[in-house]
Enzyme design. Structure first.
Site, PDB file in Angstrom:
ATOM      1  N   TYR A  54      -5.733  -3.421  14.759  1.00 44.35           N
ATOM      2  CA  TYR A  54      -4.654  -3.148  13.809  1.00 44.35           C
ATOM      3  C   TYR A  54      -5.012  -1.967  12.896  1.00 44.35           C
ATOM      4  O   TYR A  54      -4.201  -1.046  12.689  1.00 44.35           O
ATOM      5  CB  TYR A  54      -4.402  -4.410  12.979  1.00 44.35           C
ATOM      6  CG  TYR A  54      -3.241  -4.333  12.025  1.00 44.35           C
ATOM      7  CD1 TYR A  54      -1.931  -4.432  12.486  1.00 44.35           C
ATOM      8  CD2 TYR A  54      -3.449  -4.181  10.655  1.00 44.35           C
ATOM      9  CE1 TYR A  54      -0.859  -4.385  11.601  1.00 44.35           C
ATOM     10  CE2 TYR A  54      -2.388  -4.142   9.768  1.00 44.35           C
ATOM     11  CZ  TYR A  54      -1.094  -4.253  10.239  1.00 44.35           C
ATOM     12  OH  TYR A  54      -0.042  -4.201   9.365  1.00 44.35           O
ATOM     13  N   SER A  67      -0.844   0.899   6.634  1.00 43.81           N
ATOM     14  CA  SER A  67      -1.387  -0.270   5.934  1.00 43.81           C
ATOM     15  C   SER A  67      -2.652   0.123   5.189  1.00 43.81           C
ATOM     16  O   SER A  67      -3.353   1.055   5.594  1.00 43.81           O
ATOM     17  CB  SER A  67      -1.738  -1.366   6.940  1.00 43.81           C
ATOM     18  OG  SER A  67      -2.547  -2.350   6.309  1.00 43.81           O
TER      19      SER A  67
END
Lengths: 77, 245
Positions: free
Chosen positions: B152, B139
């Protein structure tokens, strides 16, 4: 025993592309036969397949020489 | 252009917007696909849409025994795993000072540890066949950070470092390991945003819009192809210029 040694030698010769007479009892895969660490993993995989055995990771780490391999496989098979 | 005929691909998170689109594009290029995910219904629906060369392989990635079993199930179903796409991921957003150990470990376990286990599970077969493609969906926040996403972002940055290390080790065996780092992608998740919120996001993106799942799938297809054989250990950023890395 000699049968195991012959079959192990054949795998080593084919995989590492070394002369058959170099594959002696005390020959170290990495120091004498030019294997890298990934080659040793692949050798163990090939041994497992040829002899229908499972070689756990901690045992695989102790197989450093041609003699180690034949000894382990003779005992396991 | 990219032909994956005869290749078997395992895709995790195939029940989601991006994973489903990746499965579709690999399938359209000729691959047999194994669709994995937690929710069986959307997997079955996607399988029905794709028709043949499809296997549904449900797996809960927070269950480590199930994760270890997945590569074996995929090999039983398809014969091999030539392409692995680790796309599944979860979020447990929380400002760092309030983040619990559980919120941290849940995200690390599912996003990073399960990716590691799946890589390990497929790499043996890839070594033997002297061909393999691993595509890990990271990401943009793994590179830039994001408030509320320490867990995350850490899991996604961890993926990048792990992928590079594996890529080093297996490059000589015809196996490539790469990451895709999507920016803002329009999925069911972003549909919930208000127009105001969307506008704000779009103003931060030089391209002026969110990306589409198809645009991530195109990157996955390229990295899975024979043409990308010389690309390994890299991260392909697909973010409309939001972060030029």
């Amino acid at each position: 025993m000699s049968d195991v040694a012959d079959r192990v030698r054949k795998i080593v010769v084919e995989h590492l592309g070394v002369e058959e007479d170099k594959v002696v009892e005390g020959a170290s895969f990495i120091d004498d036969l030019g294997a890298d660490s990934l080659d040793t993993v692949e050798l163990v995989m090939a041994f497992e397949e040829e002899f229908g055995i499972e070689i756990p990771d901690d045992a695989a780490e102790t197989i450093q020489t041609f003699g180690d391999a034949t000894k382990f496989i003779s005992e396991a098979a | 252009m990219f032909d994956l005929t005869g290749k078997n691909a395992l895709i995790t998170g195939a029940s989601g917007g991006i994973g489903g689109e990746i499965a579709k594009s690999l399938h359209a290029a000729g691959a047999t696909v194994g669709l994995s995910g937690t929710r069986v219904e959307p997997l079955e629906a996607l399988a029905a849409e794709l028709g043949d060369r499809v296997h549904v392989l449900p797996c809960n990635l927070s269950d480590s025994a199930a994760v270890d079993a997945l590569p074996k199930q995929a090999v039983e179903a398809m014969g091999s795993v030539d392409i692995l796409v680790n796309n599944a991921g979860i979020t447990r957003d929380q400002i760092f000072m309030r983040m619990s150990d559980e919120e941290w470990s849940d995200v690390i376990n599912v996003n990073l540890t399960s990716t590691m286990r799946l890589c390990k599970g497929v790499i043996r077969g890839m070594m033997k066949s002297r061909w393999g493609r691993i595509v890990n969906v990271s990401s943009i926040v793994g590179a830039t950070g994001n408030p509320g996403q320490a867990n995350y972002a850490a899991s996604k940055a961890g993926m990048v470092g792990m992928s590079k290390s594996i890529a080093y080790e297996v490059a000589s065996r015809g196996i490539t390991v790469n990451c895709i780092a999507p920016g803002f992608i329009a999925t069911a998740m972003t549909e919930k945003l208000t127009d105001d919120q969307k506008e704000k996001i779009n103003s931060q993106i030089p391209a002026g819009r969110m990306g589409t799942p198809e645009e991530i799938a195109a990157a996955a297809l390229y990295l899975s192809s024979d043409q990308a054989a010389y690309v390994t250990g890299t991260t392909l950023h697909v973010n409309g210029g939001m972060a030029m890395l």
